[in-house]
Motif scaffolding. Sequence first.
Motif, short mmCIF file in Angstrom:
data_model
loop_
_atom_site.label_atom_id
_atom_site.label_comp_id
_atom_site.label_asym_id
_atom_site.label_seq_id
_atom_site.Cartn_x
_atom_site.Cartn_y
_atom_site.Cartn_z
N LYS A 1 0.83 -1.21 0.00
CA LYS A 1 0.00 0.00 0.00
C LYS A 1 0.86 1.26 0.00
CE LYS A 1 -3.81 2.26 2.37
NZ LYS A 1 -4.70 2.25 3.53
N GLU A 2 1.87 1.30 0.88
CA GLU A 2 2.71 2.50 0.94
C GLU A 2 3.67 2.57 -0.26
OE1 GLU A 2 3.50 4.11 5.20
OE2 GLU A 2 3.94 1.95 5.18
N ALA A 3 4.13 1.44 -0.75
CA ALA A 3 5.05 1.43 -1.88
C ALA A 3 4.38 1.87 -3.17
CB ALA A 3 5.65 0.03 -2.06
N HIS A 4 3.07 1.76 -3.24
CA HIS A 4 2.36 2.11 -4.46
C HIS A 4 2.60 3.57 -4.85
CE1 HIS A 4 -0.42 1.42 -7.67
NE2 HIS A 4 -1.23 2.39 -7.27
N GLY A 5 2.70 4.45 -3.87
CA GLY A 5 2.98 5.86 -4.16
C GLY A 5 4.31 6.05 -4.88
N LEU A 6 5.30 5.26 -4.53
CA LEU A 6 6.60 5.33 -5.20
C LEU A 6 6.50 4.77 -6.61
CD1 LEU A 6 9.67 5.86 -5.17
CD2 LEU A 6 9.94 3.58 -4.19
N PHE A 7 5.85 3.63 -6.77
CA PHE A 7 5.79 2.99 -8.08
C PHE A 7 4.88 3.73 -9.06
CE2 PHE A 7 6.82 -0.96 -5.51
CZ PHE A 7 8.18 -0.82 -5.72
N PHE B 1 3.55 2.45 -12.48
CA PHE B 1 2.36 1.62 -12.34
C PHE B 1 1.11 2.49 -12.28
CE2 PHE B 1 4.87 -1.88 -9.95
CZ PHE B 1 5.40 -2.32 -11.14
N THR B 2 0.03 1.92 -12.75
CA THR B 2 -1.27 2.58 -12.65
C THR B 2 -2.24 1.76 -11.81
OG1 THR B 2 -1.98 1.56 -14.72
CG2 THR B 2 -1.03 3.78 -14.85
N ARG B 3 -1.94 0.48 -11.64
CA ARG B 3 -2.83 -0.41 -10.90
C ARG B 3 -2.14 -0.93 -9.64
NH1 ARG B 3 -2.37 -3.86 -14.86
NH2 ARG B 3 -2.78 -5.57 -13.45
N PHE B 4 -2.86 -0.98 -8.55
CA PHE B 4 -2.32 -1.46 -7.28
C PHE B 4 -1.83 -2.90 -7.39
CE2 PHE B 4 -2.94 -3.41 -3.05
CZ PHE B 4 -1.95 -2.71 -2.38
N GLU B 5 -2.47 -3.70 -8.23
CA GLU B 5 -2.08 -5.10 -8.39
C GLU B 5 -0.65 -5.22 -8.91
OE1 GLU B 5 -6.27 -4.59 -8.12
OE2 GLU B 5 -4.95 -3.78 -9.66
N GLU B 6 -0.22 -4.26 -9.72
CA GLU B 6 1.17 -4.25 -10.20
C GLU B 6 2.13 -4.08 -9.04
OE1 GLU B 6 1.10 -2.18 -14.53
OE2 GLU B 6 0.19 -0.98 -12.92
N THR B 7 1.80 -3.18 -8.12
CA THR B 7 2.64 -2.96 -6.95
C THR B 7 2.67 -4.21 -6.07
OG1 THR B 7 2.26 -0.59 -6.95
CG2 THR B 7 2.94 -1.56 -4.87
N GLU B 8 1.52 -4.81 -5.85
CA GLU B 8 1.48 -6.04 -5.04
C GLU B 8 2.37 -7.12 -5.63
OE1 GLU B 8 -2.67 -6.59 -2.76
OE2 GLU B 8 -2.83 -6.68 -4.95
N GLU B 9 2.33 -7.26 -6.94
CA GLU B 9 3.15 -8.28 -7.61
C GLU B 9 4.64 -7.99 -7.41
OE1 GLU B 9 4.03 -9.53 -12.18
OE2 GLU B 9 1.93 -9.24 -11.64
N ARG B 10 5.03 -6.73 -7.57
CA ARG B 10 6.44 -6.37 -7.40
C ARG B 10 6.88 -6.59 -5.95
NH1 ARG B 10 8.52 -1.33 -10.17
NH2 ARG B 10 8.69 -2.85 -11.83
#
Length: 168
Positions: free
Chosen positions: A19-25, A40-49
């Motif tokens: 959740k917090e890393a999504h702002g960086l990505f 990234f534009t989708r949270f799912e991309e961040t979760e995967e990374r």
Amino acid sequence: MIIETKRLLLRHFAKSDAKEAHGLFCDEEAMRMVGMYPPFTRFEETEERINKWVNAKRYLAIVLKEIGSLIGYIVINPDSEEFREDTREMGFALISKYRGQGYMKEAVNAVLKELARNNISYVWACCFKENIVSEELIRSIGFEFQQEGIFDSPNDRKYKSLEFRMKL
């Protein structure tokens, strides 16, 4: 690995960091400057990374102790050129609103001390030629310029890079 400084906690990533890393990505400038463009534009991309980073153990979350928030990361990779056991390569990124406050310098210096304690002799740090802020940071820490290179980003373009090395 956990490293603590006056203001920061550096630790391996957990799945709960997504959740917090999504702002960086999602940060276009930050992702371009580390060769992970487009952002990234989708949270799912961040979760995967983040799930990959949890398992890789090469990535350290930079957490601001005062507020307990993830503000960036440092990655410590094996030597990709000569495959030396006593050499590592370092990369890093910080969420935009935390730049210019000395957090990354504090984090990098702490990681360098830890690497030296673990018998690492040399560390490489590279940045894109257009990334003047990172170049200034790398030089200010004491890395010495070695050469120019090319970074072939799989999603974007080829970047001219500056390659620096430090003897610990």
